[in-house]
Design a protein around this motif. Structure first.
Motif, short mmCIF file in Angstrom:
data_model
loop_
_atom_site.label_atom_id
_atom_site.label_comp_id
_atom_site.label_asym_id
_atom_site.label_seq_id
_atom_site.Cartn_x
_atom_site.Cartn_y
_atom_site.Cartn_z
N PHE A 9 -38.19 -128.09 -27.50
CA PHE A 9 -37.00 -127.29 -27.30
C PHE A 9 -36.28 -127.17 -28.64
CE2 PHE A 9 -37.38 -128.98 -22.87
CZ PHE A 9 -37.58 -127.74 -22.26
N ASP A 10 -35.71 -126.00 -28.92
CA ASP A 10 -34.97 -125.81 -30.16
C ASP A 10 -33.53 -125.43 -29.85
OD1 ASP A 10 -35.07 -123.18 -29.37
OD2 ASP A 10 -36.66 -122.63 -30.76
N ARG A 11 -32.78 -125.06 -30.88
CA ARG A 11 -31.35 -124.77 -30.69
C ARG A 11 -31.10 -123.56 -29.80
NH1 ARG A 11 -32.90 -123.32 -35.77
NH2 ARG A 11 -32.44 -121.20 -36.51
N TYR A 12 -32.08 -122.67 -29.70
CA TYR A 12 -31.90 -121.48 -28.87
C TYR A 12 -32.03 -121.79 -27.38
CZ TYR A 12 -32.34 -118.97 -33.27
OH TYR A 12 -32.15 -118.52 -34.54
N THR A 13 -32.54 -122.97 -27.06
CA THR A 13 -32.65 -123.37 -25.65
C THR A 13 -31.28 -123.32 -24.97
OG1 THR A 13 -34.54 -124.80 -26.13
CG2 THR A 13 -33.33 -125.24 -24.09
N ILE A 14 -30.24 -123.73 -25.68
CA ILE A 14 -28.89 -123.72 -25.13
C ILE A 14 -28.48 -122.30 -24.78
CG2 ILE A 14 -26.46 -124.24 -25.60
CD1 ILE A 14 -27.45 -126.47 -27.46
N LEU A 15 -28.83 -121.35 -25.64
CA LEU A 15 -28.50 -119.95 -25.40
C LEU A 15 -29.14 -119.46 -24.09
CD1 LEU A 15 -27.45 -117.11 -26.22
CD2 LEU A 15 -29.56 -116.86 -27.58
N PHE A 16 -30.41 -119.78 -23.88
CA PHE A 16 -31.12 -119.32 -22.68
C PHE A 16 -30.56 -119.99 -21.42
CE2 PHE A 16 -34.53 -118.94 -26.03
CZ PHE A 16 -34.35 -117.58 -26.20
N LEU A 17 -30.21 -121.27 -21.53
CA LEU A 17 -29.61 -121.96 -20.38
C LEU A 17 -28.25 -121.36 -20.02
CD1 LEU A 17 -30.47 -125.70 -21.20
CD2 LEU A 17 -31.44 -124.28 -19.38
N ILE A 18 -27.49 -120.97 -21.05
CA ILE A 18 -26.20 -120.33 -20.81
C ILE A 18 -26.39 -119.01 -20.06
CG2 ILE A 18 -24.29 -119.13 -21.97
CD1 ILE A 18 -24.36 -121.38 -24.07
N LEU A 19 -27.41 -118.24 -20.45
CA LEU A 19 -27.66 -116.97 -19.78
C LEU A 19 -28.03 -117.18 -18.31
CD1 LEU A 19 -29.66 -114.76 -22.32
CD2 LEU A 19 -27.24 -114.68 -21.75
N ILE A 20 -28.79 -118.24 -18.04
CA ILE A 20 -29.14 -118.54 -16.65
C ILE A 20 -27.90 -118.89 -15.84
CG2 ILE A 20 -30.39 -120.19 -15.17
CD1 ILE A 20 -32.53 -120.31 -17.39
N ILE A 21 -27.00 -119.63 -16.47
CA ILE A 21 -25.74 -119.96 -15.81
C ILE A 21 -24.92 -118.70 -15.56
CG2 ILE A 21 -23.52 -121.14 -16.10
CD1 ILE A 21 -25.06 -123.29 -17.68
N PHE A 22 -24.86 -117.82 -16.54
CA PHE A 22 -24.12 -116.56 -16.39
C PHE A 22 -24.73 -115.68 -15.30
CE2 PHE A 22 -22.55 -116.50 -21.10
CZ PHE A 22 -21.70 -117.55 -20.80
#
Length: 281
Positions: free
Chosen positions: A58-71
């Protein structure tokens, strides 16, 4: 994908200052280029898993994708990722007690977070209640609620009747929308004018439209390839391909085939490199 994800995250934030777009609906729910947040979240979850399989981290962009799933507030995406993680640990032979503990802890924390901000528990309960009492809710709302009289909830009542009547060869590819208004299949549910899709995913849709013979034909090459290539990434790719369909993705969606193809390419390439290395020694 990273650029697109930043774009959708920005669109979501702008919706809170009154800037509307076709990528947001129901107040502040992100749906990307899809009709709802569910399939969009599933798409992002699929891509997140594929990134991990390809880069093995997992890299730093993982947080971005998780945020989109939450949104997106996608229930399917969250459950899909948890299911895949368990199967991943089984294939890797890593399903140990501490991994199960970590899975339960992370899953529980994520669930509490989603439930607090998006009333996740109430949404699932409402979904299940509507499924079990669909005729009662139709009597209250009439035939005007497409989420009730069309799509997944209605299909969970209609599809079993279709399969029971056409178990061998199904009703023909693409024909669910044509036969779903048959009174024998509706059994009290209202007919609809719109072009209705089941929303049950490629595996179930194959059984509905091609019968169990069609499902067997679909599975045969995958059984062969699973046994031929002793590669974990190929096995993960096959699981990812079929699991996504169980959670709603149809066979004609391109991205599940892309992920499968990429996993096969990497698996065969890795086997070839190992074979060449062995021969050189």
């Amino acid at each position: 994908m990273i650029v697109i994800s930043f774009f959708f995250a920005l669109i979501f934030l702008l919706s809170w200052v009154g800037i509307e777009s076709p990528f947001i609906y129901s107040g502040h729910r992100l749906r990307g280029g899809y009709v709802e947040g569910g399939p969009f979240g599933l798409f992002i979850g699929y891509y997140l898993i594929l990134r991990y399989l390809v880069f093995e981290k997992f890299d730093r962009y993982t947080i971005l994708f998780l945020i989109l799933i939450i949104f997106s507030e996608s229930k399917a995406a969250i459950i899909f990722m948890l299911f895949f993680y368990v199967i991943y640990l089984l294939i890797e032979g890593k399903l140990k007690i501490y991994n199960i503990f970590i899975l339960l802890m992370m899953g529980s924390l994520f669930y509490l977070f989603i439930n607090y901000y998006y009333n996740f528990n109430q949404r699932i309960l409402s979904y299940w209640t509507e499924y079990n009492n669909i005729k009662y809710y139709i009597s209250l709302r009439g035939d005007d609620d497409p989420s009730l009289v069309m799509g997944r909830i209605a299909a969970m009542h209609i599809a079993p009747n279709i399969i029971k009547d056409n178990p061998i060869l199904g009703v023909g590819m693409g024909n669910y929308s044509l036969v779903r208004n048959n009174l024998d299949y509706l059994q009290g549910l209202p007919r609809v004018v719109g072009w209705d899709l089941s929303g049950l995913g490629g595996v179930f849709n194959t059984v509905i439209e091609s019968g169990f013979v069609g499902l067997l034909i679909l599975l045969i090459p995958f059984f062969y390839l699973w046994r031929k290539y002793n590669s974990k990434i190929i096995k993960h790719g096959i699981v990812l391909f079929f699991l996504a369909q169980i959670f709603g993705v149809q066979l004609y969606f391109q991205y599940i085939w892309f992920g499968l193809g990429l996993c096969f390419y990497l698996g065969i390439k890795n086997q070839s490199e190992l074979k060449n290395e062995k021969n050189s020694h």
